[in-house]
Design an enzyme around this catalytic site. Structure first.
Site, mmCIF file in Angstrom:
data_model
loop_
_atom_site.group_PDB
_atom_site.id
_atom_site.type_symbol
_atom_site.label_atom_id
_atom_site.label_comp_id
_atom_site.label_asym_id
_atom_site.label_seq_id
_atom_site.Cartn_x
_atom_site.Cartn_y
_atom_site.Cartn_z
ATOM 1 N N GLU A 34 -2.924 6.438 7.723
ATOM 2 C CA GLU A 34 -3.715 7.079 6.999
ATOM 3 C C GLU A 34 -4.704 7.723 7.176
ATOM 4 O OE1 GLU A 34 -3.594 5.404 2.075
ATOM 5 O OE2 GLU A 34 -5.548 5.305 3.009
ATOM 6 N N ARG A 94 -6.406 -9.238 -7.919
ATOM 7 C CA ARG A 94 -7.019 -10.974 -8.074
ATOM 8 C C ARG A 94 -8.256 -10.218 -8.543
ATOM 9 N NH1 ARG A 94 -9.509 -10.610 -3.674
ATOM 10 N NH2 ARG A 94 -9.040 -10.001 -2.172
ATOM 11 N N GLU A 124 -7.076 1.640 -2.888
ATOM 12 C CA GLU A 124 -6.010 0.442 -3.061
ATOM 13 C C GLU A 124 -6.188 -0.201 -4.497
ATOM 14 O OE1 GLU A 124 -6.741 -2.791 0.155
ATOM 15 O OE2 GLU A 124 -8.355 -3.234 -0.804
ATOM 16 N N PHE A 170 -21.930 -7.861 14.748
ATOM 17 C CA PHE A 170 -22.594 -7.887 12.696
ATOM 18 C C PHE A 170 -21.800 -8.913 12.437
ATOM 19 C CE2 PHE A 170 -22.982 -3.407 13.678
ATOM 20 C CZ PHE A 170 -24.137 -3.389 13.982
ATOM 21 N N ASN A 203 -14.423 -3.350 8.094
ATOM 22 C CA ASN A 203 -14.092 -3.313 6.352
ATOM 23 C C ASN A 203 -14.190 -4.123 6.383
ATOM 24 O OD1 ASN A 203 -13.239 -0.532 7.777
ATOM 25 N ND2 ASN A 203 -11.957 -1.350 8.773
ATOM 26 N N ASN A 211 -6.338 -3.338 -5.817
ATOM 27 C CA ASN A 211 -6.537 -5.852 -5.908
ATOM 28 C C ASN A 211 -6.846 -6.486 -6.845
ATOM 29 O OD1 ASN A 211 -7.496 -6.214 -2.860
ATOM 30 N ND2 ASN A 211 -9.862 -5.229 -3.569
ATOM 31 N N LYS A 256 0.262 -0.918 -0.111
ATOM 32 C CA LYS A 256 -0.012 -0.205 0.006
ATOM 33 C C LYS A 256 0.988 1.085 -0.037
ATOM 34 C CE LYS A 256 -4.273 -1.886 1.760
ATOM 35 N NZ LYS A 256 -3.933 -3.585 1.624
ATOM 36 N N GLU A 313 -10.104 0.514 -5.788
ATOM 37 C CA GLU A 313 -10.925 0.973 -4.830
ATOM 38 C C GLU A 313 -10.815 2.591 -4.871
ATOM 39 O OE1 GLU A 313 -11.346 -1.290 -1.047
ATOM 40 O OE2 GLU A 313 -11.826 -3.756 -3.132
#
Length: 626
Positions: free
Chosen positions: A161, A253, A249, A309, A196, A251, A77, A236
């Site tokens: 960040e 894949r 970021e 959750f 997240n 991904n 990152k 993203e």
């Protein structure tokens, strides 16, 4: 399931991923043993491991994914942010390099300004990420994120960040070949998350206009070209209320939620990945990518949604029926009836995708699919998914990454029964009770000795929702039920043996599952996603029930119990220690997530029942206080 479906299968080791799926040499041995020409890495494990790609290249085996340099650049990152800036992609303010230690983390967090996001430099999937709003949270967040990063990715580097409060999480699907051709396949809205990690995704987003979509897509393509990307990938972004967007970021894949993009574009992403890996140019151009209809993916997990959750659950699927028979429904799963959900892997059961001509149809089909989904043997999150899809804010498209804590500030408590909804559940319970009684009388032959009744005065106990008097009358076509001020008619066109009872109540369809039926009028009914324990009494028996003493609940405030099955990573206290309310006593790891457990009250440690490395069960007592 995947072994059954494969033409050939090779055992690469025991269940723990570090001894099997993360062992590059064992995977390579399987490739050589079978003579495979290429490897598709799926969603996790080695899918974003550049060393694995290089190992395959050295052995003349194709990797169905991007090249090692692209994975390295985007998988880190810290480096990915630098590359994004070079590609003129909007980025979030934050640290440009690796965080050295906890003191450095606090110093950088203060400089950026709280709240901040502490996140693992490697990996993704919500692991190794913590929000900190003060120094104390930054200190704890750094420690837990570093531990999760080391456990999940073998890389404990951390960056910090600025945390964008209440944003939307929207990602852009890109597709590129080895000849610098690249396109974007529109967006996916992934804002509904817990810890997240995504819960429900949809494509397209209700929030983006054509101009913002194009700008995000063009920046995503620019980044892909900058790093020489070739395959399917996802960029993203966080998007604020003014439609300003910031790179989060990339991904490198295939994403878990890729089916919803396939639904609205008609593009088979795995097919395209294979074509690109074999050296073909993209046949698709940007103008060939449409937005047709709407698709929603509900991630069905073996989790208890009533605990934060969704905390992982384990067990065996004693009964399992997917709703594949419904129109516009697609189930991507790796389990079947009899499969075990273990502590070693992600607890996902299925990606339940519903596609429609528009969003309202996609939502309606999702609700039908969830109501028709039969899962027994493990705790699952269908109650939460079903409740979200019918919730007014979601229906209106008013969602952010804070959706769950804002809509359910006290946590998820299941579908809330009020008014006609409560009357409908009570009516179903009463009719189920009556049908069971009638069947029992017919089987025993008692109907020959006395006339069969056609009217019943009952009371249905619906837990916290209250006790509902129900007068049931049999009619020619079914039943008439009076529940207080609510008059309901129910067709007698279903049996108690059906896994999903498709009922007609006042002319409207209602799908209910009879999960369990006891011998004393007790039953468990899955109604609008949530399983309700109900008790049916005759009005005479109910009068006696009211006289019964109530059982007092035990005080568990002096106990620390495991909220899920998992592995004890650390124990922070000893017998005789004084602990304060909120103080950490141990850390449990489950599905690669670190969960800090704290004392619910101040007291002295009386007993410790576990040690580091122990495997624990759900609700197992770990520590006791005096």
């Amino acid at each position: 399931m995947h072994v059954k479906l494969a033409d050939e299968a090779v055992c690469i080791g025991p269940a723990p991923a570090r001894q099997s799926y993360l062992c590059m040499d064992k995977v390579l041995e399987a490739v050589q043993q079978t003579g495979a020409q290429a490897v598709h890495p799926g969603y996790g494990f080695l899918s974003e491991n550049a060393d694995f790609v290089r190992l395959l290249e050295e052995n003349n085996v194709a990797f169905i994914g991007p090249n090692a340099n692209a994975i390295t650049g985007m998988g880190d990152k810290i480096q990915s942010k630098k590359l994004a800036i070079e590609a003129e992609v909007n980025t979030i303010p934050g640290s440009r390099g690796e965080i050295q230690d906890v003191d450095h983390c606090i110093a950088v967090s203060r400089k950026i300004g709280y709240p901040v996001m502490i996140k693992a430099s490697a990996g993704g999937g919500g692991k190794g990420m913590r929000v900190a709003r003060n120094d104390e949270q930054a200190r704890e967040g750094f420690r837990l994120s570093q531990q999760e990063a080391a456990s999940s990715f073998g890389d404990d580097r951390i960056l910090v960040e600025k945390f964008v409060d209440s944003p939307r999480h929207i990602e852009i699907q890109v597709l590129a070949d080895q000849f610098n051709n690249a396109i974007y396949l529109n967006e996916r809205e992934c804002s509904i998350q817990r810890r997240n990690q995504k819960v429900i995704e949809e494509a397209p987003s209700v929030f983006l206009d054509a101009q913002t979509r194009r700008a995000m897509g063009e920046q995503a393509v620019a980044l892909a070209r900058r790093i020489g990307y070739s395959s399917a990938g996802t960029v993203e972004f966080l998007v604020d209320a003014q439609r300003n967007f910031y790179f989060l970021e990339m991904n490198t894949r295939l994403q878990v939620e890729h089916p919803i993009t396939e639904c609205i574009t008609g593009v088979d992403l795995v097919h395209q990945m294979i074509r690109v890996a074999s050296g073909h140019k993209l046949k698709l151009k940007q103008e060939d990518i449409p937005i047709r209809g709407w698709a929603i993916e509900s991630r069905v997990y073996a989790e208890d949604p009533f605990k934060n959750f969704g905390l992982p659950s384990v067990g065996r699927l004693s009964r399992y029926m997917e709703p594949n028979h419904l129109p516009g429904v697609r189930c991507d799963s790796g389990v079947e009836e009899g499969s075990d959900i273990s502590i070693y892997y992600d607890p996902m059961i299925c990606k339940l995708v519903a596609y429609g001509q528009d969003r309202s149809q996609a939502v309606a089909r999702s609700l039908d699919a969830l109501d028709s989904y039969v899962i027994r043997g493990v705790t699952h999150n269908v109650p939460l998914l079903r409740d979200i899809l019918a919730e007014p804010r979601f229906v209106a498209g008013d969602i952010t990454t804070n959706y769950l804590p804002e809509v359910y500030p006290d946590g998820f408590r299941g579908h809330q029964l009020t008014g006609e909804g409560l009357a409908r559940l009570a009516a179903v319970a009463a009719v189920v009770h009556v049908k069971h009684q009638r069947r029992s009388v017919a089987v025993t032959g008692h109907h020959a000795l006395q006339p069969t009744p056609t009217a019943w005065d009952l009371v249905v106990l619906c837990g916290a929702a209250g006790d509902v008097p129900c007068a049931v009358r049999q009619t020619g076509a079914g039943f008439e039920v009076t529940c207080g001020e609510h008059q309901l008619t129910m067709a007698d066109d279903f049996t108690l043996a059906e896994p999903v009872m498709n009922l007609t109540i006042n002319g409207q369809r209602e799908m209910v599952q009879l999960v369990r039926r006891g011998l004393k009028g007790d039953a468990r009914l899955r109604f609008r996603g949530t399983a309700f324990d109900v008790q049916v009494y005759s009005d005479a028996a109910y009068e006696y029930f009211k006289m019964m003493p109530k059982k007092e609940e035990a005080d568990v405030g002096k106990q620390v119990t495991s909220p899920m099955p998992g592995l004890v990573k650390s124990v922070a206290v000893s017998v005789g220690d004084m602990v304060s309310e909120g103080q950490e006593v141990c850390v449990i790891e489950a599905m690669k997530m670190q969960n800090s457990l704290v004392a619910a009250a101040t007291g002295k440690v009386r007993a410790i029942h576990v040690k580091e490395g122990d495997t624990v069960e759900d609700e197992q007592i770990l520590v006791e206080l005096e």
